[in-house]
Design an enzyme around this catalytic site. Structure first.
Site, PDB file in Angstrom:
ATOM      1  N   ALA A 195     -57.616  95.432  69.635  1.00 19.73           N
ATOM      2  CA  ALA A 195     -58.465  94.240  69.632  1.00 19.73           C
ATOM      3  C   ALA A 195     -58.784  93.733  68.237  1.00 19.73           C
ATOM      4  O   ALA A 195     -59.314  92.636  68.077  1.00 19.73           O
ATOM      5  CB  ALA A 195     -59.774  94.537  70.374  1.00 19.73           C
ATOM      6  N   GLY A 196     -58.510  94.543  67.202  1.00 19.86           N
ATOM      7  CA  GLY A 196     -58.881  94.145  65.850  1.00 19.86           C
ATOM      8  C   GLY A 196     -60.341  94.390  65.535  1.00 19.86           C
ATOM      9  O   GLY A 196     -60.897  93.780  64.620  1.00 19.86           O
ATOM     10  N   ASP A 236     -59.663 100.928  57.270  1.00 19.35           N
ATOM     11  CA  ASP A 236     -60.988 100.481  57.709  1.00 19.35           C
ATOM     12  C   ASP A 236     -62.014 101.612  57.767  1.00 19.35           C
ATOM     13  O   ASP A 236     -63.219 101.353  57.860  1.00 19.35           O
ATOM     14  CB  ASP A 236     -60.915  99.846  59.111  1.00 19.35           C
ATOM     15  CG  ASP A 236     -60.225  98.499  59.111  1.00 19.35           C
ATOM     16  OD1 ASP A 236     -60.062  97.910  58.028  1.00 19.35           O
ATOM     17  OD2 ASP A 236     -59.851  98.036  60.202  1.00 19.35           O
ATOM     18  N   PRO A 269     -62.820  98.119  72.950  1.00 21.95           N
ATOM     19  CA  PRO A 269     -61.403  98.037  73.318  1.00 21.95           C
ATOM     20  C   PRO A 269     -60.489  98.308  72.134  1.00 21.95           C
ATOM     21  O   PRO A 269     -60.839  98.012  70.992  1.00 21.95           O
ATOM     22  CB  PRO A 269     -61.247  96.603  73.827  1.00 21.95           C
ATOM     23  CG  PRO A 269     -62.385  95.851  73.226  1.00 21.95           C
ATOM     24  CD  PRO A 269     -63.503  96.814  73.069  1.00 21.95           C
ATOM     25  N   PHE A 270     -59.314  98.888  72.414  1.00 23.18           N
ATOM     26  CA  PHE A 270     -58.354  99.109  71.336  1.00 23.18           C
ATOM     27  C   PHE A 270     -57.252  98.058  71.415  1.00 23.18           C
ATOM     28  O   PHE A 270     -57.032  97.441  72.452  1.00 23.18           O
ATOM     29  CB  PHE A 270     -57.798 100.533  71.325  1.00 23.18           C
ATOM     30  CG  PHE A 270     -57.456 101.124  72.659  1.00 23.18           C
ATOM     31  CD1 PHE A 270     -56.182 101.021  73.172  1.00 23.18           C
ATOM     32  CD2 PHE A 270     -58.414 101.811  73.391  1.00 23.18           C
ATOM     33  CE1 PHE A 270     -55.857 101.586  74.388  1.00 23.18           C
ATOM     34  CE2 PHE A 270     -58.105 102.382  74.626  1.00 23.18           C
ATOM     35  CZ  PHE A 270     -56.819 102.265  75.123  1.00 23.18           C
ATOM     36  N   GLY A 304     -61.164 102.710  66.667  1.00 23.33           N
ATOM     37  CA  GLY A 304     -60.647 104.023  66.313  1.00 23.33           C
ATOM     38  C   GLY A 304     -61.077 104.456  64.925  1.00 23.33           C
ATOM     39  O   GLY A 304     -61.400 105.629  64.694  1.00 23.33           O
ATOM     40  N   SER A 305     -61.103 103.512  63.997  1.00 23.04           N
ATOM     41  CA  SER A 305     -61.538 103.813  62.629  1.00 23.04           C
ATOM     42  C   SER A 305     -63.012 104.199  62.600  1.00 23.04           C
ATOM     43  O   SER A 305     -63.419 105.110  61.874  1.00 23.04           O
ATOM     44  CB  SER A 305     -61.301 102.601  61.724  1.00 23.04           C
ATOM     45  OG  SER A 305     -59.924 102.324  61.598  1.00 23.04           O
ATOM     46  N   SER A 306     -63.819 103.505  63.396  1.00 26.56           N
ATOM     47  CA  SER A 306     -65.243 103.818  63.460  1.00 26.56           C
ATOM     48  C   SER A 306     -65.471 105.201  64.055  1.00 26.56           C
ATOM     49  O   SER A 306     -66.325 105.969  63.582  1.00 26.56           O
ATOM     50  CB  SER A 306     -65.977 102.756  64.279  1.00 26.56           C
ATOM     51  OG  SER A 306     -67.373 102.941  64.226  1.00 26.56           O
ATOM     52  N   LYS A 339     -66.462  96.354  64.264  1.00 25.18           N
ATOM     53  CA  LYS A 339     -66.620  95.347  63.214  1.00 25.18           C
ATOM     54  C   LYS A 339     -65.812  94.108  63.571  1.00 25.18           C
ATOM     55  O   LYS A 339     -64.910  94.128  64.408  1.00 25.18           O
ATOM     56  CB  LYS A 339     -66.155  95.894  61.865  1.00 25.18           C
ATOM     57  CG  LYS A 339     -64.675  96.343  61.806  1.00 25.18           C
ATOM     58  CD  LYS A 339     -63.664  95.212  61.611  1.00 25.18           C
ATOM     59  CE  LYS A 339     -62.234  95.713  61.661  1.00 25.18           C
ATOM     60  NZ  LYS A 339     -61.243  94.601  61.797  1.00 25.18           N
TER      61      LYS A 339
END
Length: 285
Positions: free
Chosen positions: A95-96, A134, A92-93, A100-102, A10
């Protein structure tokens, strides 16, 4: 029986931090939008809960949100079933982009089905919120959504976003904790009605109205990460009609009304950095 799913990332079209709760969490108002950048997760039956990942830098122990999600489901349901989770990590992590939440949301949905738990949406929402602010967005929303509270109170805006989005990761990870500790607080200002404004933008195509959408992390990130600020400037030069940091960064995105400009920007950016191109009216589901 196995199951393979895409877990989309997102961006935040707007991100206003509105206050701080006694427990240390910040309240916010944000507009979430999905982008065409995704991890792929495969879930297979197993005696235990285990995980493998294509990116060796990502832990696959109990600190991983997918493992946490699976174990929360076990505890909540009383199920003794296991799973092997294979994660093809593309988002990428640091990154905002909420990768990980997805992944955690995808795990909740997939295992609720594979383990035949039939947990109600209210229970899944509670588990998602416990995993991260998120996670409920990825669990429940198809596209544009308003997030309030700590981000877990969601309103489906039920409009398609009629623009292309180019999203770039400048290969710099930014700590969300650092960003929250250092952003410049301004809790008393008058905010735009973001939900109404984005609906008007989608109906009229007037990108100019989006300039009132801010990201409260931008000033501190741009002050401390010159390469991220340079990326923003590059988007402006490429003809982006609206450019912002996503989340606490470091990813930056540009919104384009013109598909040709979007494609040209994407082709130029991907030569330098990991980049995605999201088509108009994109939905996760």
């Amino acid at each position: 029986m196995s199951k393979t799913v895409n877990a989309y990332a997102k961006i935040n079209l707007a991100l206003f931090i509105t206050g701080k709760l006694p427990n240390g969490y910040h309240t916010l108002e944000t507009i979430f939008a999905p982008i065409n950048w995704y991890d792929r997760l495969t879930f297979e039956p197993s005696e235990t809960i285990e995980m493998a990942c294509t990116n060796a830098e990502l832990p696959t122990d109990d600190s991983n949100l997918c493992i946490k999600a699976a174990k929360r489901l076990q505890t909540e349901s009383g199920s003794q079933k296991g799973v092997k989770i294979s994660l093809e990590k593309n988002v990428p992590f640091g990154a905002g982009l909420g990768g990980g939440s997805s992944d955690a949301a995808a795990t909740l949905n997939a295992l609720n089905e594979l383990w035949e738990l039939s947990l109600p949406s209210e229970t899944l929402h509670k588990l998602a919120t416990e995993l991260g602010a998120d996670v409920p967005y990825f669990l429940e929303m198809p596209a544009l959504a308003l997030g309030t509270g700590i981000g877990e109170e969601l309103t489906d805006l039920q409009v398609a976003f009629p623009f292309s989005i180019v999203t770039v990761f400048p290969e710099t990870a930014i700590s969300t904790a650092w960003a929250y500790q250092n952003f410049k607080q301004n809790f008393d200002r008058l905010l735009p009605d973001a939900a109404t404004e984005i609906q008007i933008v989608c109906e009229t195509g007037d990108l100019g109205r989006m300039q009132q959408f801010e990201n409260d992390f931008e000033s501190i990130v741009y002050e401390n990460y010159a390469e991220v600020k340079k990326l923003r400037d590059d988007f402006v030069e490429a003809g982006s009609g609206f450019t912002r940091l996503s989340g606490s960064g470091s990813a930056v995105f540009g919104v384009f009304a013109d598909d040709e400009k979007a494609t040209a920007c994407y082709e130029a950016m991907r030569k330098r950095y990991p980049t995605s191109l999201t088509p108009k009216s994109f939905k996760m589901k």
